[in-house]
Design a protein around this motif. Sequence first.
Motif, short mmCIF file in Angstrom:
data_model
loop_
_atom_site.label_atom_id
_atom_site.label_comp_id
_atom_site.label_asym_id
_atom_site.label_seq_id
_atom_site.Cartn_x
_atom_site.Cartn_y
_atom_site.Cartn_z
N SER A 1 -12.88 -14.18 33.12
CA SER A 1 -12.91 -12.76 33.49
C SER A 1 -11.68 -12.02 32.98
N VAL A 2 -10.48 -12.54 33.27
CA VAL A 2 -9.25 -11.90 32.80
C VAL A 2 -9.15 -11.98 31.27
N PRO A 3 -9.39 -13.14 30.64
CA PRO A 3 -9.35 -13.18 29.17
C PRO A 3 -10.34 -12.22 28.50
N MET A 4 -11.52 -12.03 29.09
CA MET A 4 -12.50 -11.13 28.48
C MET A 4 -12.02 -9.67 28.53
N ILE A 5 -11.36 -9.29 29.62
CA ILE A 5 -10.81 -7.93 29.71
C ILE A 5 -9.75 -7.74 28.64
N ILE A 6 -8.89 -8.75 28.45
CA ILE A 6 -7.87 -8.67 27.41
C ILE A 6 -8.51 -8.59 26.03
N LEU B 1 -21.95 -11.56 29.78
CA LEU B 1 -21.95 -10.69 30.95
C LEU B 1 -21.72 -11.44 32.26
N TRP B 2 -22.09 -12.72 32.31
CA TRP B 2 -21.86 -13.50 33.53
C TRP B 2 -20.38 -13.57 33.88
N VAL B 3 -19.54 -13.53 32.87
CA VAL B 3 -18.10 -13.65 33.08
C VAL B 3 -17.56 -12.47 33.90
N LEU B 4 -18.23 -11.33 33.86
CA LEU B 4 -17.78 -10.15 34.59
C LEU B 4 -18.32 -10.10 36.03
#
Length: 509
Positions: A97-102, A244-247
């Motif tokens: 989740s955090v890596p995807m936002i970055i 999308l599952w990561v969010l």
Amino acid sequence: MTRDVDAPQRPSLPMASLPILATLAVLALQLFVFGEFTPHVPLICGVAMTALVGWKLGHGWSAMEEGMMRIVRVGLPSIAILILVGMTVGVWIASGSVPMIIYYGLKLISPEYFLATAMLLCSVVSVTLGTSWGTVGTVGLALMGIGAGFGIPPWWTAGAVVSGAFFGDKVSPLSDTTNLAPAVTGVNLFAHIRNMMPTTIPSMLIALVIYLVAGNLLAAGQTLDLERITAITQGLDGAFEFNLWVLVPPLLVMTLAIARMPALPALFVGVLAGAVVAYGVQGEAIKALFGYMQSGYTLNTGVSEIDSLLNRGGLMSMAWVILLVMIALAFGGMLEVIGCLEALCAAVLVKVRGIFGLQVAASSTAALTNVIAGDPYLSIALPGRMYAPIFRGEGYSTLNLSRSLEEGGTLVSPLVPWNASGAVVISSLGLITSGGSLEGLLYIPLAFACWLSPLIGLLYTLAGRFIVRADDAERAEWVDKGHAVVSLAQLRDTTRQTAQAGRPLQAHG
């Protein structure tokens, strides 16, 4: 009137100031002379020095210990939040989740608008979640990674994150401090939030303009290192699966917060959701997930920016902050039980004249309690109890007081490094530096919204704007609920008589 010789004495103003000044001196020695940002031992010394003053005034140890532990118990919910924030950070990194936002932040956000975007994003998330600490530890951490990719100094990014997170917390109906301020002053929650808008909106707009200008100047002053950004995005893409599952974990927590679920169960659901996503999408083992919750996430990509940012989290990462919170609460409790904070408040109040003096006194007392006791909750509760009867006695709505408490309490708390909120910011965003460097503390003057709002509030009062007089309905409510009503003239008379009798001055309300 004779005084019971066995009763504890009321501290004089010099006596009340002594342990506070001594503790601040030890803190300054540790911070500026030794160059070590570890305020724990200086605050423990403060507890001991305050206890000696209490013993001199006639307080027994059992009474002082009980008063100290009573305040520590009040802070246990905030400690529980810190534990869950640590677990959330570890698991949300593992889930991606955090890596995807970055990752997408580096691809989609323009460096010129990054600081302004960071402030707005943290504001929205904090209003939704109702927790500035949770916002700083999750979204704030991701934004630190994006800022590092753009080559923006970390203290600028941290300043924007703090401005947004704590302003969102200030106006969120789900926030504990937003509920505490109206509770101790006896006003309606949503009336309290509406009354904060005249200072909240201008300070946020001014801060937004500053971050827009600063972002453009910082971006213009350097060549964007595309190779560095590419290395970070490729490293993240190779280490994590993004879909999308990561969010789901952050979106689920935001949904639960909107549905008015309390912060603790909402955050715990976020931890469980992050663990499920980490197991199902990233292929993490269950044993590893327990380790991430306990000790934090570990990663070795070979890209220093990624590894230094994402190797963090876990409840043990919050041990430093939790110990500081408990010690600060103990210090604040000891100061309260022997009457030091009350004596200082009384000394201020007897010199106050008019509504401007009251507003300055309330906001300053909340800010100074943050500095002295290191706890945002005590900085709202103590001045709220002391000043509410005076506002009523002078004919003013306590909405004026609740706004001052939020500005001096909630907003100033992250600007004090040894305060609970300041410690969360410094620890969660990786601003603790070794080798005696205090560069990480540069975020304090750059959190513009946090210090602009109290300043704007005082300017309004000086100009006679946005001052709420008590109407008949509010006055009737004071009578119905038995609220204390004390004018400044009555307080000065009572203080003079109490000082002559040598008795402790009792808190109002």
